[in-house]
Design an enzyme around this catalytic site. Sequence first.
Site, PDB file in Angstrom:
ATOM      1  N   SER A  21       0.025  -4.752   7.237  1.00 40.06           N
ATOM      2  CA  SER A  21       0.675  -4.120   6.087  1.00 40.06           C
ATOM      3  C   SER A  21      -0.083  -4.475   4.809  1.00 40.06           C
ATOM      4  CB  SER A  21       2.138  -4.558   6.036  1.00 40.06           C
ATOM      5  OG  SER A  21       2.862  -3.762   5.130  1.00 40.06           O
ATOM      6  N   ASN A  22       0.513  -4.267   3.662  1.00 35.51           N
ATOM      7  CA  ASN A  22      -0.143  -4.615   2.396  1.00 35.51           C
ATOM      8  C   ASN A  22       0.903  -5.103   1.392  1.00 35.51           C
ATOM      9  OD1 ASN A  22       0.862  -2.255   0.778  1.00 35.51           O
ATOM     10  ND2 ASN A  22      -0.223  -1.168   2.407  1.00 35.51           N
TER      11      ASN A  22
END
Length: 215
Positions: A21-22
């Site tokens: 993810s980020n």
Amino acid sequence: MRFLVTAGPTRELIDPVRYISNRSSGKMGYAIAEVALEAGHEVILISGPVHLEPPRGAKLVSVSTSDEMFDAVHRDADSCDVCVLCAAVADYKPAKVSPVKIKKRAGNLSLELVPTRDILDSLGHRQHRQFLLVGFAAETNDVEQNAAQKLHAKNCDIMVANDARLGMESDENELMILFRDSEMRKISRAPKKNLARELVKIYSEFATKRLTKKM
Ligand code: CTP
């Protein structure tokens, strides 16, 4: 008018307990949704996993992966006047999702990644598109050039560029707004809610102009 707004990160599964993810917080997208509602617009908010209260009155569609976000956006886009793709969609996902937890072994582990589908690009290249299409470009360098390149490559109407290092997880940002005719406007550092107000004003004016031209 009817707005579709995407917000937050996506999660790309590696196995049942892990994902890629980020750092996107979703704050900019949620602020745009909130301001659009306050201005009397209808809002469909398609959101990745975030720690934010959804604005009252929005139709919330919660998604997790880029594929789920792709499908949700394509389901609703044609019924909207303005589509604002603010989400930080992962560019790559694991080639295979392991159905069981991957066990630790001695030595290195490599993960094969394949590109995800680009949602903005797919909407931009849709035949007979009626809605106004807005993208966001998170850059760490050559902000204006990179954002202009994305605006044309993904065939959108407006590209909102920001410095990824300044905006991610923060309550503030500064923006550069690029239009197809090469016009450019800057909004200096301000809380995301204030930026959202300026943006929603610009989107509404632009969408109204498009609609009146077509009549
Ligand atoms: N975007 C998308 N689908 C993807 C990747 C990005 O719809 N799979 C959209 C984002 O929501 C944003 C815009 O494309 O509106 C630009 O995203 P950004 O991450 O800045 O650009 P990329 O095209 O992914 O390029 P790069 O990461 O190389 O800068």
